[in-house]
Design a protein around this motif. Structure first.
Motif, mmCIF file in Angstrom:
data_model
loop_
_atom_site.group_PDB
_atom_site.id
_atom_site.type_symbol
_atom_site.label_atom_id
_atom_site.label_comp_id
_atom_site.label_asym_id
_atom_site.label_seq_id
_atom_site.Cartn_x
_atom_site.Cartn_y
_atom_site.Cartn_z
ATOM 1 N N LEU A 22 0.695 -1.168 -0.079
ATOM 2 C CA LEU A 22 0.008 0.017 0.159
ATOM 3 C C LEU A 22 0.949 1.293 0.187
ATOM 4 O O LEU A 22 1.937 1.352 0.479
ATOM 5 N N PRO A 23 0.483 2.365 -0.749
ATOM 6 C CA PRO A 23 1.196 3.529 -0.671
ATOM 7 C C PRO A 23 1.025 4.118 0.644
ATOM 8 O O PRO A 23 0.028 4.003 1.439
ATOM 9 N N ALA A 24 2.095 4.820 1.201
ATOM 10 C CA ALA A 24 1.939 5.430 2.630
ATOM 11 C C ALA A 24 0.877 6.644 2.531
ATOM 12 O O ALA A 24 0.489 7.129 1.521
ATOM 13 N N GLY A 25 0.129 6.601 3.806
ATOM 14 C CA GLY A 25 -1.000 7.373 3.809
ATOM 15 C C GLY A 25 -2.250 6.769 3.469
ATOM 16 O O GLY A 25 -3.438 7.339 3.354
ATOM 17 N N THR A 26 -2.205 5.606 2.939
ATOM 18 C CA THR A 26 -3.673 4.835 2.435
ATOM 19 C C THR A 26 -4.391 4.831 3.401
ATOM 20 O O THR A 26 -4.020 4.167 4.554
ATOM 21 N N GLU A 27 -5.759 5.215 3.411
ATOM 22 C CA GLU A 27 -6.660 4.931 4.299
ATOM 23 C C GLU A 27 -7.341 3.649 4.164
ATOM 24 O O GLU A 27 -7.801 3.505 3.047
#
Length: 66
Positions: A22-27
């Motif tokens: 997952l990309p950083a900051g993915t909620e």
């Protein structure tokens, strides 16, 4: 779309057992369910040889899930 992951909760943090792509900051949204292993550990020491109601009563009295 969904992905099932296994995580461990320690010191106030959920830690996935495997790397998440997952990309950083993915909620994300989590649904917390105890694993069978966790449920078995929860009932360690509870006499489950009798009927289910008796085992659940003992578990409630011992406040196993609080």
């Amino acid at each position: 779309m969904g992905t099932k992951i296994i995580a461990v909760y320690e010191n106030g943090v959920l830690r996935p057992k495997n790397r998440l792509d997952l990309p950083a900051g993915t909620e994300v949204e989590l649904v917390i369910l105890p694993s069978l292993k966790g449920l078995m550990k929860l009932f360690e020491g509870v006499d489950v040889r009798g009927d289910v109601e008796s085992a659940l009563k003992e578990a409630r009295e011992r406040k196993l899930w609080e």
